[in-house]
Design a protein around this motif. Sequence first.
Motif, PDB file in Angstrom:
ATOM      1  N   GLY A   1       0.813  -1.222   0.000  1.00  0.00           N
ATOM      2  CA  GLY A   1       0.000   0.000   0.000  1.00  0.00           C
ATOM      3  C   GLY A   1       0.845   1.270   0.000  1.00  0.00           C
ATOM      4  N   PRO A   2       1.779   1.423   0.965  1.00  0.00           N
ATOM      5  CA  PRO A   2       2.607   2.624   0.964  1.00  0.00           C
ATOM      6  C   PRO A   2       3.460   2.791  -0.297  1.00  0.00           C
ATOM      7  N   LEU A   3       3.940   1.686  -0.864  1.00  0.00           N
ATOM      8  CA  LEU A   3       4.719   1.787  -2.094  1.00  0.00           C
ATOM      9  C   LEU A   3       3.857   2.227  -3.275  1.00  0.00           C
ATOM     10  N   LYS A   4       2.624   1.774  -3.324  1.00  0.00           N
ATOM     11  CA  LYS A   4       1.719   2.218  -4.389  1.00  0.00           C
ATOM     12  C   LYS A   4       1.437   3.712  -4.267  1.00  0.00           C
ATOM     13  N   GLN A   5       1.236   4.185  -3.026  1.00  0.00           N
ATOM     14  CA  GLN A   5       0.998   5.615  -2.813  1.00  0.00           C
ATOM     15  C   GLN A   5       2.221   6.433  -3.199  1.00  0.00           C
ATOM     16  N   LEU A   6       3.401   5.967  -2.833  1.00  0.00           N
ATOM     17  CA  LEU A   6       4.637   6.650  -3.189  1.00  0.00           C
ATOM     18  C   LEU A   6       4.791   6.738  -4.700  1.00  0.00           C
ATOM     19  N   ASN A   7       4.534   5.642  -5.376  1.00  0.00           N
ATOM     20  CA  ASN A   7       4.621   5.608  -6.832  1.00  0.00           C
ATOM     21  C   ASN A   7       3.620   6.576  -7.460  1.00  0.00           C
ATOM     22  N   LYS A   8       2.412   6.576  -6.951  1.00  0.00           N
ATOM     23  CA  LYS A   8       1.373   7.452  -7.492  1.00  0.00           C
ATOM     24  C   LYS A   8       1.713   8.919  -7.249  1.00  0.00           C
ATOM     25  N   LEU A   9       2.266   9.221  -6.094  1.00  0.00           N
ATOM     26  CA  LEU A   9       2.584  10.601  -5.736  1.00  0.00           C
ATOM     27  C   LEU A   9       3.742  11.153  -6.559  1.00  0.00           C
ATOM     28  N   HIS A  10       4.799  10.372  -6.741  1.00  0.00           N
ATOM     29  CA  HIS A  10       6.011  10.897  -7.357  1.00  0.00           C
ATOM     30  C   HIS A  10       6.196  10.544  -8.827  1.00  0.00           C
ATOM     31  N   PHE A  11       5.570   9.492  -9.303  1.00  0.00           N
ATOM     32  CA  PHE A  11       5.847   9.050 -10.666  1.00  0.00           C
ATOM     33  C   PHE A  11       4.619   9.012 -11.566  1.00  0.00           C
ATOM     34  N   ASN A  12       3.466   9.393 -11.063  1.00  0.00           N
ATOM     35  CA  ASN A  12       2.263   9.434 -11.876  1.00  0.00           C
ATOM     36  C   ASN A  12       2.370  10.617 -12.838  1.00  0.00           C
ATOM     37  N   HIS A  13       2.160  10.404 -14.107  1.00  0.00           N
ATOM     38  CA  HIS A  13       2.237  11.441 -15.152  1.00  0.00           C
ATOM     39  C   HIS A  13       3.620  12.082 -15.187  1.00  0.00           C
ATOM     40  N   ILE A  14       4.652  11.271 -15.121  1.00  0.00           N
ATOM     41  CA  ILE A  14       6.021  11.801 -15.079  1.00  0.00           C
ATOM     42  C   ILE A  14       6.388  12.508 -16.380  1.00  0.00           C
ATOM     43  N   SER A  15       5.842  12.066 -17.496  1.00  0.00           N
ATOM     44  CA  SER A  15       6.131  12.732 -18.771  1.00  0.00           C
ATOM     45  C   SER A  15       5.599  14.166 -18.770  1.00  0.00           C
ATOM     46  N   LYS A  16       4.422  14.349 -18.208  1.00  0.00           N
ATOM     47  CA  LYS A  16       3.853  15.698 -18.112  1.00  0.00           C
ATOM     48  C   LYS A  16       4.677  16.560 -17.163  1.00  0.00           C
ATOM     49  N   MET A  17       5.184  15.955 -16.089  1.00  0.00           N
ATOM     50  CA  MET A  17       6.007  16.700 -15.141  1.00  0.00           C
ATOM     51  C   MET A  17       7.305  17.162 -15.796  1.00  0.00           C
ATOM     52  N   VAL A  18       7.911  16.303 -16.602  1.00  0.00           N
ATOM     53  CA  VAL A  18       9.139  16.667 -17.306  1.00  0.00           C
ATOM     54  C   VAL A  18       8.865  17.813 -18.276  1.00  0.00           C
ATOM     55  N   ALA A  19       7.796  17.718 -19.023  1.00  0.00           N
ATOM     56  CA  ALA A  19       7.453  18.772 -19.984  1.00  0.00           C
ATOM     57  C   ALA A  19       7.181  20.095 -19.272  1.00  0.00           C
ATOM     58  N   LYS A  20       6.517  20.027 -18.138  1.00  0.00           N
ATOM     59  CA  LYS A  20       6.200  21.246 -17.380  1.00  0.00           C
ATOM     60  C   LYS A  20       7.471  21.914 -16.865  1.00  0.00           C
ATOM     61  N   VAL A  21       8.389  21.128 -16.315  1.00  0.00           N
ATOM     62  CA  VAL A  21       9.630  21.695 -15.789  1.00  0.00           C
ATOM     63  C   VAL A  21      10.493  22.235 -16.926  1.00  0.00           C
ATOM     64  N   GLU A  22      10.519  21.560 -18.065  1.00  0.00           N
ATOM     65  CA  GLU A  22      11.274  22.062 -19.220  1.00  0.00           C
ATOM     66  C   GLU A  22      10.713  23.391 -19.705  1.00  0.00           C
ATOM     67  N   SER A  23       9.393  23.493 -19.749  1.00  0.00           N
ATOM     68  CA  SER A  23       8.753  24.738 -20.166  1.00  0.00           C
ATOM     69  C   SER A  23       9.067  25.865 -19.181  1.00  0.00           C
ATOM     70  N   THR A  24       8.991  25.557 -17.898  1.00  0.00           N
ATOM     71  CA  THR A  24       9.295  26.546 -16.873  1.00  0.00           C
ATOM     72  C   THR A  24      10.747  26.993 -16.977  1.00  0.00           C
ATOM     73  N   LEU A  25      11.647  26.042 -17.230  1.00  0.00           N
ATOM     74  CA  LEU A  25      13.065  26.385 -17.376  1.00  0.00           C
ATOM     75  C   LEU A  25      13.283  27.298 -18.575  1.00  0.00           C
ATOM     76  N   GLU A  26      12.632  27.020 -19.692  1.00  0.00           N
ATOM     77  CA  GLU A  26      12.779  27.872 -20.871  1.00  0.00           C
ATOM     78  C   GLU A  26      12.315  29.296 -20.587  1.00  0.00           C
ATOM     79  N   GLN A  27      11.167  29.429 -19.925  1.00  0.00           N
ATOM     80  CA  GLN A  27      10.664  30.758 -19.570  1.00  0.00           C
ATOM     81  C   GLN A  27      11.621  31.454 -18.614  1.00  0.00           C
ATOM     82  N   HIS A  28      12.124  30.700 -17.664  1.00  0.00           N
ATOM     83  CA  HIS A  28      13.025  31.248 -16.670  1.00  0.00           C
ATOM     84  C   HIS A  28      14.332  31.699 -17.314  1.00  0.00           C
ATOM     85  N   GLN A  29      14.829  30.940 -18.282  1.00  0.00           N
ATOM     86  CA  GLN A  29      16.068  31.304 -18.951  1.00  0.00           C
ATOM     87  C   GLN A  29      15.898  32.556 -19.799  1.00  0.00           C
TER      88      GLN A  29
END
Length: 76
Positions: free
Chosen positions: A13-41
């Motif tokens: 149970g705790p491992l499933k929650q950890l996975n869901k919290l940190h790795f769910n939609h990881i591709s979207k998270m990467v794209a969001k951080v890349e976009s934020t970095l571009e704006q920031h730069q």
Amino acid sequence: MFVLCKGLKLLKGPLKQLNKLHFNHISKMVAKVESTLEQHQTILHNDRDNTHLLTCDKQFRVDIVNLKFAKKMLYA
């Protein structure tokens, strides 16, 4: 053997929650951080002497490297 199985079931149970919290939609998270970095730069390019912006830029780069590594490990 029973103790091992019981312990693993308790961890499931705790491992499933950890996975869901940190790795769910990881591709979207990467794209969001890349976009934020571009704006920031872009902002950093206009104000190169701002130390706060430089610090944030370094942190965004670390975040992107960590997220990409996690994505690579998830899909490997």
